[in-house]
Scaffold this active site. Structure first.
Site, PDB file in Angstrom:
ATOM      1  N   SER A 443       0.870  -1.168   0.000  1.00 34.94           N
ATOM      2  CA  SER A 443       0.000   0.000   0.000  1.00 34.94           C
ATOM      3  C   SER A 443       0.911   1.223   0.000  1.00 34.94           C
ATOM      4  CB  SER A 443      -0.869   0.003   1.256  1.00 34.94           C
ATOM      5  OG  SER A 443      -1.545  -1.230   1.365  1.00 34.94           O
ATOM      6  N   CYS A 609      -6.949  -0.702   7.645  1.00 37.17           N
ATOM      7  CA  CYS A 609      -5.845  -1.239   6.846  1.00 37.17           C
ATOM      8  C   CYS A 609      -4.876  -2.042   7.710  1.00 37.17           C
ATOM      9  CB  CYS A 609      -5.098  -0.109   6.151  1.00 37.17           C
ATOM     10  SG  CYS A 609      -3.704  -0.711   5.158  1.00 37.17           S
ATOM     11  N   ASP A 654      -8.371  -2.325   3.397  1.00 48.02           N
ATOM     12  CA  ASP A 654      -7.185  -2.661   2.620  1.00 48.02           C
ATOM     13  C   ASP A 654      -6.400  -3.606   3.520  1.00 48.02           C
ATOM     14  OD1 ASP A 654      -5.150  -2.606   0.742  1.00 48.02           O
ATOM     15  OD2 ASP A 654      -4.271  -0.746   1.470  1.00 48.02           O
ATOM     16  N   TRP A 656      -4.498  -7.540   4.382  1.00 46.96           N
ATOM     17  CA  TRP A 656      -3.718  -8.628   3.798  1.00 46.96           C
ATOM     18  C   TRP A 656      -3.290  -9.632   4.849  1.00 46.96           C
ATOM     19  CZ3 TRP A 656      -1.922  -3.487   3.821  1.00 46.96           C
ATOM     20  CH2 TRP A 656      -0.916  -3.192   4.750  1.00 46.96           C
TER      21      TRP A 656
HETATM   22  C1  FAD Z   1      -2.994  -5.328  -1.306  1.00 45.99           C
HETATM   23  C2  FAD Z   1      -1.835  -5.610  -0.381  1.00 45.99           C
HETATM   24  C3  FAD Z   1      -1.209  -4.570   0.272  1.00 45.99           C
HETATM   25  C4  FAD Z   1      -0.123  -4.831   1.119  1.00 45.99           C
HETATM   26  N1  FAD Z   1       0.494  -3.787   1.742  1.00 45.99           N
HETATM   27  C5  FAD Z   1       1.558  -4.028   2.553  1.00 45.99           C
HETATM   28  C6  FAD Z   1       2.235  -2.943   3.205  1.00 45.99           C
HETATM   29  O1  FAD Z   1       1.903  -1.774   3.024  1.00 45.99           O
HETATM   30  N2  FAD Z   1       3.271  -3.251   4.027  1.00 45.99           N
HETATM   31  C7  FAD Z   1       3.683  -4.551   4.244  1.00 45.99           C
HETATM   32  O2  FAD Z   1       4.644  -4.770   4.990  1.00 45.99           O
HETATM   33  N3  FAD Z   1       3.061  -5.586   3.633  1.00 45.99           N
HETATM   34  C8  FAD Z   1       2.021  -5.349   2.793  1.00 45.99           C
HETATM   35  N4  FAD Z   1       1.410  -6.399   2.162  1.00 45.99           N
HETATM   36  C9  FAD Z   1       1.988  -7.752   2.318  1.00 45.99           C
HETATM   37  C10 FAD Z   1       3.118  -7.941   1.287  1.00 45.99           C
HETATM   38  O3  FAD Z   1       2.587  -7.988  -0.020  1.00 45.99           O
HETATM   39  C11 FAD Z   1       3.910  -9.245   1.482  1.00 45.99           C
HETATM   40  O4  FAD Z   1       3.017 -10.302   1.579  1.00 45.99           O
HETATM   41  C12 FAD Z   1       4.796  -9.208   2.710  1.00 45.99           C
HETATM   42  O5  FAD Z   1       5.763  -8.184   2.574  1.00 45.99           O
HETATM   43  C13 FAD Z   1       5.510 -10.549   2.890  1.00 45.99           C
HETATM   44  O6  FAD Z   1       6.172 -10.873   1.712  1.00 45.99           O
HETATM   45  P1  FAD Z   1       7.528 -11.686   1.720  1.00 45.99           P
HETATM   46  O7  FAD Z   1       7.865 -12.023   0.315  1.00 45.99           O
HETATM   47  O8  FAD Z   1       8.549 -10.981   2.521  1.00 45.99           O
HETATM   48  O9  FAD Z   1       7.125 -12.989   2.521  1.00 45.99           O
HETATM   49  P2  FAD Z   1       6.893 -14.445   1.931  1.00 45.99           P
HETATM   50  O10 FAD Z   1       8.189 -15.094   1.664  1.00 45.99           O
HETATM   51  O11 FAD Z   1       5.925 -14.348   0.839  1.00 45.99           O
HETATM   52  O12 FAD Z   1       6.209 -15.141   3.177  1.00 45.99           O
HETATM   53  C14 FAD Z   1       4.965 -14.642   3.644  1.00 45.99           C
HETATM   54  C15 FAD Z   1       4.301 -15.656   4.530  1.00 45.99           C
HETATM   55  O13 FAD Z   1       4.012 -16.819   3.804  1.00 45.99           O
HETATM   56  C16 FAD Z   1       4.104 -17.924   4.636  1.00 45.99           C
HETATM   57  N5  FAD Z   1       4.929 -18.953   3.993  1.00 45.99           N
HETATM   58  C17 FAD Z   1       6.157 -18.846   3.480  1.00 45.99           C
HETATM   59  N6  FAD Z   1       6.581 -20.017   2.995  1.00 45.99           N
HETATM   60  C18 FAD Z   1       5.576 -20.877   3.190  1.00 45.99           C
HETATM   61  C19 FAD Z   1       5.391 -22.255   2.896  1.00 45.99           C
HETATM   62  N7  FAD Z   1       6.332 -22.989   2.302  1.00 45.99           N
HETATM   63  N8  FAD Z   1       4.222 -22.822   3.239  1.00 45.99           N
HETATM   64  C20 FAD Z   1       3.269 -22.108   3.825  1.00 45.99           C
HETATM   65  N9  FAD Z   1       3.389 -20.817   4.144  1.00 45.99           N
HETATM   66  C21 FAD Z   1       4.525 -20.208   3.825  1.00 45.99           C
HETATM   67  C22 FAD Z   1       4.719 -17.512   5.907  1.00 45.99           C
HETATM   68  O14 FAD Z   1       3.720 -17.587   6.916  1.00 45.99           O
HETATM   69  C23 FAD Z   1       5.134 -16.101   5.703  1.00 45.99           C
HETATM   70  O15 FAD Z   1       4.841 -15.315   6.789  1.00 45.99           O
HETATM   71  C24 FAD Z   1       0.321  -6.152   1.328  1.00 45.99           C
HETATM   72  C25 FAD Z   1      -0.324  -7.194   0.670  1.00 45.99           C
HETATM   73  C26 FAD Z   1      -1.390  -6.939  -0.170  1.00 45.99           C
HETATM   74  C27 FAD Z   1      -2.054  -8.080  -0.870  1.00 45.99           C
END
Ligand code: FAD
Ligand code: FMN
Ligand code: NAG
Ligand code: NAG
Length: 656
Positions: A443, A609, A654, A656
């Site tokens: 966001s 949010c 909003d 997630w």
């Molecule tokens: C519309 C929208 C707006 C968003 N806005 C923000 C924002 O403003 N700020 C913010 O910090 N985030 C926001 N997010 C969340 C962001 O998009 C990411 O999801 C977040 O940063 C985590 O991503 P990552 O790649 O670091 O984690 P990932 O590597 O994708 O891991 C995320 C989670 O997935 C799970 N996971 C990982 N591996 C596995 C597995 N093998 N099996 C099962 N579960 C697993 C874990 O529980 C982990 O916590 C938003 C999401 C959406 C959809």
């Protein structure tokens, strides 16, 4: 747009014939192979190669199409799984086609389908995914104009699995619309629509629906079951890999610099600031990242989202290459093999190194889907490993999959390590085993009124221990936190409906603990830049401890002093003995909050949010109880009042 779809369909028609032919061939081949291996003999595949056209003519199997509408890959994952399970049972009599909704020429082919399956997610305020927009519009229009006396889809049987999240007002709206339109046009549902709830356990919802689907299919006798077919290497959709030996360094590993207007055309934006927002005493991390979009064609509005394509860490990439037993500097180009209609063009043309491909395009840490396990089974030279992989990918193996993959959250890398005899080729790995690494959304935490040339991101760094003991470092968040000024990263901008009221005098109530504050930082900047008179603005923020994670504290206090916000409540959840959360403060202020929201002359807007698993639900619950208390009404009356607010666009989430 429709001309593009037409064009894509044209492209798609060609390969599809070959694809179908190939599958027919694979089925025959693998039946044959099964026989031969029983006799401890192997037939060289070469001898059995038939020219594609001849095979196409020979393929008189029934056809069945699976159409997916996805934003973040879940619907596609389910579609692939369903297809692979359908093929196990029916491939000898039926050809299955996996089609991205974007490439589905509904107008010309829908009425010819015998069995068509839709797996579609819902976004925004009950809208389709971007790739299913045209499909949605076509179905709505065609259903509206259809002649009831001779329904156009009378001979078509269909099934819908809808993906959604019950926290949203319009739960599974896209699936419901597809279901309704299909029925209106005379198509027969094979079974009731499936509802997948991402707020609970969508994988299990899908499993349950799949079982019901297979039962209904069997009962319908629509398709004829044949002999069970095991996967062979040749049938695994794989990219054609051409090794490149002597490419100049400057031409290798190039990311395209696109317009940034959508998910397919990321813009390479320069990072202009990376800053830790927590204090040194915090044991967690949250980063503020600024990217320069001055050369970017796309523009943003306050409240929009930015999509970011992350990279896997060096450790993860190294481990993957080790497990694949390939060198990181292997340099190649990937191209689509026309025999496999479902393979899409690889995001870059190449030449690229294996290191680059793994870093940018392979999802290595998510759990592998059942379809991926089945594809992997084809490469297992160990009989026991092959049997186990095949079992877990089958409909009957749902429990084994659950226990080995889903519950312990095993990553693809962990699975590869546990099945050492399964060594897929590079082409198959990127084509069928590792899904594409998905963009992450944030966001936007700035306003273009104040920062027209940059986009700000507020990102909590994910770090958690998984049931297998693996520490999961969030792919995108960890990578964002380690960026350097001057790096360029692929981003794109996305519209959202999370917008300030048109009338700046309308009161607003913002609820955004933690990174949920992100869009409200944009709201505040927009109000700061506005010359119009401003209505009341309450901010409910929350964090653990004011000394550790009170992000943007100075800015927030400054906004209060300048009356850009008119009331600030901060919940510190870990300072006292009792947990203190935003919803407790909203509850305490119930009378005031409700008087702003209910006003007839100048009705207020409520924005929530951040965390959707707990916080948004707790806030929703408190809102209901405030309405009940203040309006002295029943719980169901409160329900419909809140519902009406959401319908009017005055209760926006909003989450997630
Ligand atoms: C519309 C929208 C707006 C968003 N806005 C923000 C924002 O403003 N700020 C913010 O910090 N985030 C926001 N997010 C969340 C962001 O998009 C990411 O999801 C977040 O940063 C985590 O991503 P990552 O790649 O670091 O984690 P990932 O590597 O994708 O891991 C995320 C989670 O997935 C799970 N996971 C990982 N591996 C596995 C597995 N093998 N099996 C099962 N579960 C697993 C874990 O529980 C982990 O916590 C938003 C999401 C959406 C959809
Ligand atoms: C920003 C956003 C908006 C969403 N809006 C809705 C919605 O209005 N209704 C709904 O049922 N689900 C909604 N969802 C939930 C998704 O449909 C659900 O997570 C689905 O599994 C995503 O599938 P995909 O990975 O194939 O895109 C939303 C999810 C996000 C992230
Ligand atoms: C991408 O293109 C834009 C506009 O042409 C340019 O301003 C920007 O610097 C480019 N990014 C990179 C990393 O080359
Ligand atoms: C977002 O939507 C608004 C209004 O609907 C439109 O004017 C704007 O151009 C859109 N922005 C993008 C990036 O699509």
């Amino acid at each position: 747009m429709s001309s593009i779809v037409g064009y894509l369909h044209g492209l798609f028609q060609g390969p599809s014939v070959f694809g179908t032919a190939l599958l027919g061939l694979c089925v025959l081949l693998s039946l044959l192979m099964n026989e031969l291996t029983k006799k401890k003999k192997t037939a060289p595949a070469k001898d059995s190669v038939v020219k594609p056209m001849e095979a196409a003519e020979a393929d008189d199997r029934d056809q069945c199409t699976l159409v997916f509408g996805t934003q973040t890959g879940t619907a596609e994952k389910f579609a692939k799984t369903l297809k692979s399970q359908l093929e196990s049972a029916y491939a000898s009599t039926t050809a299955f086609h996996l089609v991205d909704a974007e490439n589905y020429d509904a107008k010309n082919v829908l009425h010819k389908e015998k069995l068509v399956i839709f797996l579609v997610a819902t976004y925004g305020e009950g809208e389709p995914t971007d790739n299913a927009l045209d499909l949605h519009d076509y179905l709505m229009e065609a259903a509206k104009n259809c002649d009831v006396a001779s329904p156009p889809l009378a001979g078509v049987t269909f099934a819908v699995f809808a993906l959604g999240n019950r926290q949203y007002e319009h739960f599974c709206a896209m699936g419901k619309k597809v279901q309704k339109c299909m029925v209106e046009m005379g198509a027969s549902p094979l079974l009731p629509m499936g509802n997948g709830d991402d707020d609970d356990d969508i994988d299990r919802d899908f499993d349950d629906w799949s079982s019901a689907f297979f039962n209904a299919l069997q009962e319908s006798k629509l398709l004829q079951a044949g002999a069970r077919v095991d996967m062979t290497k040749d049938c695994v959709p794989a990219y054609h890999i051409q090794k490149v030996m002597d490419a100049p360094k400057s031409e290798v590993n190039i990311l395209t610099n696109g317009s940034g207007t959508n998910v397919h055309k990321p813009y390479l934006a320069r990072v202009s600031l990376v800053k830790e927002l927590h204090s040194a005493s915090s044991d967690r991390s949250c980063v503020h990242v600024e990217v320069d979009i001055s050369g970017c064609k796309a523009h943003y509005e306050t409240g929009d989202h930015i999509g970011v394509y992350p990279e896997n860490s060096e450790d993860v990439v190294k481990r993957a290459a080790e497990l694949l037993e390939k060198s990181l500097d292997t340099c190649f180009t990937l191209s689509r093999d026309n025999r496999f209609e479902e393979l899409v063009d690889f995001p870059v043309q190449g030449p690229i190194t294996l290191e680059f491909a793994l870093k940018h395009f392979a999802d290595l840490l998510s759990s592998p889907s059942k379809a991926a396990l089945k594809m992997l089974s084809a490469f297992a030279s160990d009989e026991g490993e092959r049997t186990r992989l095949t079992m877990m990918s089958s409909l009957e193996g749902a429990k084994q999959y659950d226990q080995y993959i889903h519950i312990p959250k095993r990553s693809l890398l962990e699975v590869l390590a546990d099945f050492p005899s399964a060594k897929p080729s590079i082409g198959a790995f990127f084509g069928s085993i590792s899904p594409r690494l998905q963009p992450r959304y944030y966001s936007i935490s700035s306003s273009p009124k104040m920062h027209p040339h940059s986009v700000h991101i507020t990102c909590a760094v994910v770090c958690e221990e998984m049931p297998t003991g693996r520490v999961h470092h969030g792919v995108a968040s960890t990578w964002l936190s380690k960026l350097q000024i001057g790096d360029s990263i692929p981003i794109f901008l996305r519209n959202s409906s999370f917008k300030l009221p048109k009338d700046s005098n309308a009161p607003i109530i913002m609820v955004g603990p933690g990174t949920g504050f992100a869009p409200f930082r944009g709201f505040i900047q927009e109000r700061q830049s506005s010359k119009a008179s401003l209505g009341d603005a309450f901010l409910y923020f929350g964090c653990r401890d004011r000394k550790k994670d009170f992000i943007y504290k100075e800015e927030i206090n400054g906004a209060l002093e300048n009356r850009v916000i008119t009331k600030l409540e901060v919940a510190f959840s870990r300072e006292g003995k009792k947990k203190d959360y935003v919803q407790h403060h909203i509850d305490k202020d119930g009378k005031e909050v409700w008087s702003l929201l209910k006003s007839k002359s100048n009705p207020g807007y409520l924005y929530v949010c951040g965390d959707g698993k707990h916080m948004a639900k707790d806030v929703n619950r408190v809102l209901h109880s405030i309405v009940q208390r203040e309006e002295k009404c029943s719980s169901s009356a409160a329900e419909s009042i809140v519902h009406k607010m959401a319908e009017e666009g005055r209760y926006l989430k909003d989450v997630w």
